[in-house]
Design a protein around this motif. Sequence first.
Motif, PDB file in Angstrom:
ATOM      1  N   PRO A  60     -18.829  -7.045   8.910  1.00 50.12           N
ATOM      2  CA  PRO A  60     -18.697  -7.167   7.452  1.00 50.12           C
ATOM      3  C   PRO A  60     -19.422  -8.397   6.931  1.00 50.12           C
ATOM      4  O   PRO A  60     -19.699  -9.347   7.673  1.00 50.12           O
ATOM      5  N   PRO A  65     -16.412  -9.355   1.352  1.00 46.34           N
ATOM      6  CA  PRO A  65     -16.784  -8.257   2.251  1.00 46.34           C
ATOM      7  C   PRO A  65     -16.269  -6.893   1.838  1.00 46.34           C
ATOM      8  O   PRO A  65     -16.665  -5.891   2.435  1.00 46.34           O
ATOM      9  N   VAL A  66     -15.382  -6.816   0.862  1.00 48.92           N
ATOM     10  CA  VAL A  66     -14.771  -5.540   0.484  1.00 48.92           C
ATOM     11  C   VAL A  66     -15.396  -5.042  -0.816  1.00 48.92           C
ATOM     12  O   VAL A  66     -15.499  -5.795  -1.795  1.00 48.92           O
ATOM     13  N   ASP A  83     -11.544   1.435  -1.301  1.00 50.92           N
ATOM     14  CA  ASP A  83     -12.063   0.228  -0.673  1.00 50.92           C
ATOM     15  C   ASP A  83     -12.891   0.563   0.556  1.00 50.92           C
ATOM     16  O   ASP A  83     -12.492   1.397   1.384  1.00 50.92           O
ATOM     17  N   TYR A  84     -14.038  -0.118   0.687  1.00 51.44           N
ATOM     18  CA  TYR A  84     -14.913  -0.002   1.843  1.00 51.44           C
ATOM     19  C   TYR A  84     -15.375  -1.396   2.241  1.00 51.44           C
ATOM     20  O   TYR A  84     -15.413  -2.313   1.414  1.00 51.44           O
ATOM     21  N   LEU A  85     -15.741  -1.535   3.513  1.00 50.35           N
ATOM     22  CA  LEU A  85     -16.334  -2.779   3.980  1.00 50.35           C
ATOM     23  C   LEU A  85     -17.834  -2.765   3.722  1.00 50.35           C
ATOM     24  O   LEU A  85     -18.488  -1.731   3.874  1.00 50.35           O
ATOM     25  N   ARG A 116     -17.020  -6.426  -5.851  1.00 44.02           N
ATOM     26  CA  ARG A 116     -16.930  -7.024  -4.525  1.00 44.02           C
ATOM     27  C   ARG A 116     -15.773  -8.010  -4.545  1.00 44.02           C
ATOM     28  O   ARG A 116     -15.707  -8.889  -5.425  1.00 44.02           O
ATOM     29  N   ARG A 119     -10.759  -9.586  -0.248  1.00 44.81           N
ATOM     30  CA  ARG A 119      -9.906  -8.862   0.687  1.00 44.81           C
ATOM     31  C   ARG A 119      -9.406  -7.578   0.044  1.00 44.81           C
ATOM     32  O   ARG A 119      -9.444  -7.442  -1.177  1.00 44.81           O
ATOM     33  N   SER A 120      -8.941  -6.678   0.850  1.00 43.75           N
ATOM     34  CA  SER A 120      -8.421  -5.400   0.374  1.00 43.75           C
ATOM     35  C   SER A 120      -6.913  -5.443   0.320  1.00 43.75           C
ATOM     36  O   SER A 120      -6.260  -6.199   1.070  1.00 43.75           O
ATOM     37  N   ARG A 125      -7.504  -0.779   8.810  1.00 49.04           N
ATOM     38  CA  ARG A 125      -8.942  -0.946   8.935  1.00 49.04           C
ATOM     39  C   ARG A 125      -9.651  -0.129   7.861  1.00 49.04           C
ATOM     40  O   ARG A 125      -9.165   0.922   7.439  1.00 49.04           O
ATOM     41  N   LEU A 126     -10.798  -0.602   7.446  1.00 49.19           N
ATOM     42  CA  LEU A 126     -11.582   0.041   6.396  1.00 49.19           C
ATOM     43  C   LEU A 126     -12.863   0.620   6.972  1.00 49.19           C
ATOM     44  O   LEU A 126     -13.413   0.100   7.957  1.00 49.19           O
ATOM     45  N   TYR A 128     -16.958   1.502   6.577  1.00 46.89           N
ATOM     46  CA  TYR A 128     -18.097   0.777   6.030  1.00 46.89           C
ATOM     47  C   TYR A 128     -18.842   1.640   5.014  1.00 46.89           C
ATOM     48  O   TYR A 128     -18.791   2.875   5.057  1.00 46.89           O
TER      49      TYR A 128
END
Length: 978
Positions: A60, A65-66, A83-85, A116, A119-120, A125-126, A128
């Motif tokens: 990430p 990063p999210v 949400d995605y990385l 952006r 954090r989520s 886990r997310l 990408y």
Amino acid sequence: MTDGVDMGVLPGMGDLPESAAPAPAGEGAGDRGPGRGRRAVRQNSTPKKNSTAKKNTRRPAETLPVARVAVDVPLPHLDRPFDYLVPSALDDAAVPGCRVRVRFAGQLMDGFLLERVDRSDHDGRLAYLERVTSPEPVLAPEIAALAREIADRYAGTLADVLRLAIPPRHARVENENAPTRGPAAEAGPAESTAAVETGPAEPAPMGEAQAGPAPDTVGFPGPAPAERHNASADGAGGADESSAGDEAAGDDGVRVGPGEISGGGDREGSTRGVPDGDDDTSADEGDASDDGDRSAGVTAADAVTVTVPGTAVGPGTVAGSGRAADPSTAADSGAVASSDRVAGSGAVADPSTAVGSGGVVASDAVADPSTAVGSGGVVGSDAVADPSTAVGSGRAAGSGAVADPSTATGSGAVADPSTAAGSGRAVGSGAAAGAEMAAGSGAGAGTGGSGGGPGAGVDAPGITPPAVGSWGAYPAGASFLEALTAGRAPRAVWSALPGGDWTAEVALAVRATLAGGRGALVIVADGRDVARVDRALRRELGDGRHVALTAELGPAERYRRWLAVRRGRAAAVVGTRAAMFAPVRDLGLVVLWDDGDDVHAEPHAPYPHAREVLALRAHRAGAGALIGGFTRTTDATQLVRAGWARPLVPDRERLRASMAYVRPAGDDADLARDEAARSARLPHMAFRAARQGLEHGPVLVQVPRRGYVPALACSRCRGPARCPECEGPLSLRSSHAAPYCRWCGRIAGAWRCPECGGRQVRAVVVGARRTAEELGRAFPGVPVRTSGRDGVLAEVSGEPALVVATPGAEPVAEGGYAAALLLDGWVLLGRADLRAGEEALRRWMNAAALVRPRGPVIVLADGSLTPVQALIRWDAVTYAERELDERRELGFPPAVRMASLTGTPQSVREMVEAAGLPDDAQVLGPVELGEGRERALVRVDRGRGAVLSRLLKTAQAARSTRKAADVVRVRVDPLELI
């Protein structure tokens, strides 16, 4: 905002409808803090065996990063960000507003990157981002906020609105003259991401009545430039929801919310058409504004040379102030506090109020909206909370500001009388803010701010304030232009002077707006009007300062011009309905010409109307508005009654000198000479007016029906002639053709009347081509030209000729028409439509306005009817006010809010029961429409319109989750009720 960390967010994205779901064991089942409820797209904890090494090695991004993505999924229950990385390889390209490709329910889907964040809210886990289709930030923050509000207002989804707002990508055009990324953008997303968090947007209806003094009908003070409000943020987050629950896992371990993409909840009327990756697209949006007798657009200026200093390199990037727009970064003096803190004197707690170049919003600033003061409590000095919600719901107003959009009336604005704090009391000195606005004295933000980025002011070198010109015919015309030049936001409902050049007056208003340092957006009905306004803007502004957007341009040219607007190289836009979402920078004026034309209603879900969209844009951006035409609609009258706009009407003496001389057929004098004058289609008076008019120039003949003979009946019993196969209506294409069915197209040469056995037919309604044929025989040697669906004329010369046209296709004559005949008035007045009289008057006045001053106009209708009397006196204002009063008594729009539900009988009944309608809601129907479909109407007071839309949207989401097979089409405020 999550766990005290400031996050960059596009406006309007924090108010998405979310539903809570229990978290499965082992995946985020623990307690969560406020706001930790956004749905996330996750990966399985155990990777698949066939996962590639490339995916396993992805890392990430180091900062923010999210990514929160609006996936192009039209299902109502998935109408929220996911949400995605962000992989480190895509860190620079993944900017807010860009197009991305993501894995969703096992499929690669298109979407827009909304924000952006650090954090989520999801503990697992997310997945990408698969790739960034293009780093071009096509989705402007203010358009994202507007799209969210339009989706909620019309009970639709964000994906549907974004398909209407953002044209398909054309890779080759996008690479032409691409802007160079500046230092702010090169620094990475952490320094270039806009950071304005929004809350639920539930504004009162635009036409909602309000208390307080009536606005001055002469002056247009409007809010001063220092009082512009930013409607891009509420400051409150969405409802809590769990990101884990009953989810379906895709092939690659990505889990989504309940229901796959292929679920049975696809809504009728949705438009797809998002292109794949870098491929060029050849299909346009499919939202052409021309229908029926509308003409094709004419190309406008190809050169786009207007530059804007302080242009944002990416959404939220401030390229000129030297500071990032992240709310975690304190601004200059009068520092803006984080949105989770209460600011003291001189500080603003809500990041949505961070405006200009670090300016302080007000000394009596509003604290964070989450700090509710109590229902209807006063927040700060002279601030009034929205009467419908507590301050904690995100409705915040600064010094002298009003939070309810229905009370935004400029000078002397007051709060809703129902407001507990300061009931009926005047607030501030004319500043007004909507439900999305949080501003104080001397502040402007977002699209109306003074800083850089998308809200940067428009620099139009060489544009000087215009002279009053033809606006001098209006008592308030000069003050209207002065307000625009000063950068204020006057809002007017305009009754244009007949016989004049309305395009020149629109061009003067646009020039005044550009001279004041702001942009302008003009929406007209068809391509012919676009071409006329385009020429007028060229005369006033010169080349390269504006663009024309029409669906006929083709995908490449249309996208090229749209990008010119998005990149700030064009300060003004003129276009048809599809251009109502054009991302004009620092919008200062919206213009809607002929708002009663039905082509302004979008035929695709969620079916927004251009008048509502532009009114909301003007309100959110603190921009001026000019809505009108030759007539006055009841919807525009509602805006005047509510105090949101002011009437802009011409001087009565000038009006009498400019209007045509209208006479109805069959009055007492004509009946004394000709007893058949009342029943004749072309009585002697009409022939005499046409003959005398042809001595001086062209004569216009308006026919309400196109074709030759669109309806037939039995000549013996007068029963309608219908197809023996499908029961459709029979018609004739020419005098030598056999009858054919308009539904199935079958030839009915051997037709026999089922009632009397007769074989002869007669014409019930005569079309434009048959009328032209009859007039050609009556006036031998005179040229006869037709303008209709088969071919629309833009202009005709001043030579003598008969011009036969259908409504909306009347060409403009050089020097004006010498006379006009308005035939078959009973066809327009006899339509089974609530707006039949209003629409008939609009079509008549549009045709009569093309006639020379004091030229004869003969209307073939009963002179005692109210619409005919309004035409004779040229008094559409009184007619619209009377019509609105009658509809208020009967409970019809626009006095109330209505929604239509159309589908199978069982699905409509299930929808009504599942919606949980309020007790004061009235359900009319359902009634049968044929082909196994029914329609029900739901009626509520105007103040309950937002509640109705939310309940219907929730019911649609529930049906989508269950994958209901039958689709129910929901239309809020439909044009057709019968």
